[in-house]
Scaffold this motif. Sequence first.
Motif, PDB file in Angstrom:
ATOM      1  N   PHE A  83       0.825  -1.203   0.000  1.00 32.16           N
ATOM      2  CA  PHE A  83       0.000   0.000   0.000  1.00 32.16           C
ATOM      3  C   PHE A  83       0.862   1.256   0.000  1.00 32.16           C
ATOM      4  O   PHE A  83       1.837   1.343   0.747  1.00 32.16           O
ATOM      5  CB  PHE A  83      -0.889   0.044   1.245  1.00 32.16           C
ATOM      6  CG  PHE A  83      -1.835  -1.120   1.345  1.00 32.16           C
ATOM      7  CD1 PHE A  83      -3.068  -1.080   0.714  1.00 32.16           C
ATOM      8  CD2 PHE A  83      -1.490  -2.256   2.061  1.00 32.16           C
ATOM      9  CE1 PHE A  83      -3.942  -2.155   0.801  1.00 32.16           C
ATOM     10  CE2 PHE A  83      -2.362  -3.334   2.156  1.00 32.16           C
ATOM     11  CZ  PHE A  83      -3.583  -3.280   1.523  1.00 32.16           C
ATOM     12  N   THR A  84       0.479   2.216  -0.822  1.00 33.97           N
ATOM     13  CA  THR A  84       1.087   3.544  -0.763  1.00 33.97           C
ATOM     14  C   THR A  84       0.149   4.513  -0.050  1.00 33.97           C
ATOM     15  O   THR A  84       0.557   5.604   0.313  1.00 33.97           O
ATOM     16  CB  THR A  84       1.405   4.082  -2.177  1.00 33.97           C
ATOM     17  OG1 THR A  84       0.206   4.075  -2.950  1.00 33.97           O
ATOM     18  CG2 THR A  84       2.470   3.242  -2.855  1.00 33.97           C
ATOM     19  N   ASP A  85      -1.084   4.106   0.168  1.00 36.65           N
ATOM     20  CA  ASP A  85      -2.090   4.929   0.832  1.00 36.65           C
ATOM     21  C   ASP A  85      -2.354   4.368   2.235  1.00 36.65           C
ATOM     22  O   ASP A  85      -2.738   3.205   2.379  1.00 36.65           O
ATOM     23  CB  ASP A  85      -3.379   4.916  -0.003  1.00 36.65           C
ATOM     24  CG  ASP A  85      -4.461   5.771   0.580  1.00 36.65           C
ATOM     25  OD1 ASP A  85      -5.157   5.287   1.503  1.00 36.65           O
ATOM     26  OD2 ASP A  85      -4.613   6.920   0.119  1.00 36.65           O
ATOM     27  N   VAL A  86      -2.154   5.211   3.248  1.00 35.94           N
ATOM     28  CA  VAL A  86      -2.330   4.797   4.643  1.00 35.94           C
ATOM     29  C   VAL A  86      -3.760   4.353   4.920  1.00 35.94           C
ATOM     30  O   VAL A  86      -3.991   3.370   5.630  1.00 35.94           O
ATOM     31  CB  VAL A  86      -1.904   5.938   5.594  1.00 35.94           C
ATOM     32  CG1 VAL A  86      -2.309   5.665   7.027  1.00 35.94           C
ATOM     33  CG2 VAL A  86      -0.409   6.162   5.499  1.00 35.94           C
ATOM     34  N   ASP A  87      -4.741   5.058   4.374  1.00 33.39           N
ATOM     35  CA  ASP A  87      -6.134   4.691   4.616  1.00 33.39           C
ATOM     36  C   ASP A  87      -6.469   3.314   4.053  1.00 33.39           C
ATOM     37  O   ASP A  87      -7.193   2.534   4.679  1.00 33.39           O
ATOM     38  CB  ASP A  87      -7.083   5.743   4.045  1.00 33.39           C
ATOM     39  CG  ASP A  87      -7.003   7.056   4.808  1.00 33.39           C
ATOM     40  OD1 ASP A  87      -6.749   7.025   6.034  1.00 33.39           O
ATOM     41  OD2 ASP A  87      -7.190   8.120   4.187  1.00 33.39           O
ATOM     42  N   LEU A  88      -5.939   2.993   2.879  1.00 34.26           N
ATOM     43  CA  LEU A  88      -6.172   1.657   2.304  1.00 34.26           C
ATOM     44  C   LEU A  88      -5.476   0.574   3.116  1.00 34.26           C
ATOM     45  O   LEU A  88      -6.014  -0.517   3.298  1.00 34.26           O
ATOM     46  CB  LEU A  88      -5.720   1.618   0.848  1.00 34.26           C
ATOM     47  CG  LEU A  88      -6.541   2.453  -0.133  1.00 34.26           C
ATOM     48  CD1 LEU A  88      -5.928   2.386  -1.533  1.00 34.26           C
ATOM     49  CD2 LEU A  88      -7.995   2.002  -0.160  1.00 34.26           C
ATOM     50  N   ALA A  89      -4.287   0.890   3.634  1.00 38.47           N
ATOM     51  CA  ALA A  89      -3.580  -0.062   4.491  1.00 38.47           C
ATOM     52  C   ALA A  89      -4.393  -0.333   5.754  1.00 38.47           C
ATOM     53  O   ALA A  89      -4.538  -1.490   6.182  1.00 38.47           O
ATOM     54  CB  ALA A  89      -2.198   0.478   4.847  1.00 38.47           C
ATOM     55  N   ALA A  90      -4.941   0.721   6.338  1.00 41.05           N
ATOM     56  CA  ALA A  90      -5.763   0.567   7.545  1.00 41.05           C
ATOM     57  C   ALA A  90      -7.033  -0.231   7.245  1.00 41.05           C
ATOM     58  O   ALA A  90      -7.450  -1.068   8.053  1.00 41.05           O
ATOM     59  CB  ALA A  90      -6.110   1.934   8.122  1.00 41.05           C
ATOM     60  N   LYS A  91      -7.636  -0.001   6.086  1.00 38.42           N
ATOM     61  CA  LYS A  91      -8.836  -0.764   5.715  1.00 38.42           C
ATOM     62  C   LYS A  91      -8.521  -2.245   5.570  1.00 38.42           C
ATOM     63  O   LYS A  91      -9.319  -3.104   5.946  1.00 38.42           O
ATOM     64  CB  LYS A  91      -9.428  -0.224   4.407  1.00 38.42           C
ATOM     65  CG  LYS A  91     -10.163   1.085   4.586  1.00 38.42           C
ATOM     66  CD  LYS A  91     -10.716   1.594   3.270  1.00 38.42           C
ATOM     67  CE  LYS A  91     -11.382   2.941   3.481  1.00 38.42           C
ATOM     68  NZ  LYS A  91     -11.882   3.520   2.244  1.00 38.42           N
ATOM     69  N   THR A 103      -0.471   5.469  13.845  1.00 39.43           N
ATOM     70  CA  THR A 103       0.859   4.907  13.651  1.00 39.43           C
ATOM     71  C   THR A 103       1.290   4.931  12.189  1.00 39.43           C
ATOM     72  O   THR A 103       2.386   5.398  11.866  1.00 39.43           O
ATOM     73  CB  THR A 103       0.908   3.459  14.184  1.00 39.43           C
ATOM     74  OG1 THR A 103       0.570   3.482  15.573  1.00 39.43           O
ATOM     75  CG2 THR A 103       2.274   2.843  14.010  1.00 39.43           C
ATOM     76  N   LEU A 104       0.443   4.458  11.298  1.00 39.39           N
ATOM     77  CA  LEU A 104       0.819   4.414   9.876  1.00 39.39           C
ATOM     78  C   LEU A 104       0.990   5.809   9.285  1.00 39.39           C
ATOM     79  O   LEU A 104       1.739   5.986   8.336  1.00 39.39           O
ATOM     80  CB  LEU A 104      -0.229   3.641   9.074  1.00 39.39           C
ATOM     81  CG  LEU A 104      -0.359   2.155   9.378  1.00 39.39           C
ATOM     82  CD1 LEU A 104      -1.461   1.544   8.528  1.00 39.39           C
ATOM     83  CD2 LEU A 104       0.952   1.426   9.171  1.00 39.39           C
ATOM     84  N   GLY A 105       0.309   6.787   9.840  1.00 44.12           N
ATOM     85  CA  GLY A 105       0.378   8.149   9.315  1.00 44.12           C
ATOM     86  C   GLY A 105       1.553   8.957   9.810  1.00 44.12           C
ATOM     87  O   GLY A 105       1.733  10.105   9.394  1.00 44.12           O
ATOM     88  N   GLN A 106       2.382   8.395  10.668  1.00 43.40           N
ATOM     89  CA  GLN A 106       3.540   9.141  11.159  1.00 43.40           C
ATOM     90  C   GLN A 106       4.456   9.503  10.008  1.00 43.40           C
ATOM     91  O   GLN A 106       4.633   8.733   9.066  1.00 43.40           O
ATOM     92  CB  GLN A 106       4.299   8.325  12.201  1.00 43.40           C
ATOM     93  CG  GLN A 106       3.530   8.136  13.483  1.00 43.40           C
ATOM     94  CD  GLN A 106       4.293   7.298  14.486  1.00 43.40           C
ATOM     95  OE1 GLN A 106       5.476   7.029  14.316  1.00 43.40           O
ATOM     96  NE2 GLN A 106       3.607   6.878  15.530  1.00 43.40           N
TER      97      GLN A 106
END
Length: 127
Positions: A49-57, A86-89
């Motif tokens: 994933f390059t997108d944090v929101d998709l990784a979280a989903k 955490t992923l958005g740091q």
Amino acid sequence: MDRHHHAYAHTGRAFTDGERLKGLAPSTYPPFMIQEWLTRPASNIAETFTDVDLAAKWLRAEMEAHPPMDVQSFGIDARMRHVVETLGQERGADVVWGYYCGKQMVSRAMISCAPGASRVPCPEGRK
């Protein structure tokens, strides 16, 4: 530098440290140290994933499919607040879960990968 996150997944029986050291655990089994995830073959990567929101989903969907035994006392929404933070740091950080769902050990890891910023190259060869 193309910062992204690699997702790793393992669901199955737990292995003792002795069994792991003897090579009895499958290659998808969690390593002893978090940074060792990136030394695994690219075939062990469940998603990138390059997108944090998709990784979280993805992590949420995995936890919903394999809920932890303590989900009633520590819900998925509460866990997800920590994931997005955490992923958005700015420097990137890892999210590593290990828990039991029934009799199976569930491991899910979202590992930050920043080629050029680490001595470990991206397992997918990204630059």
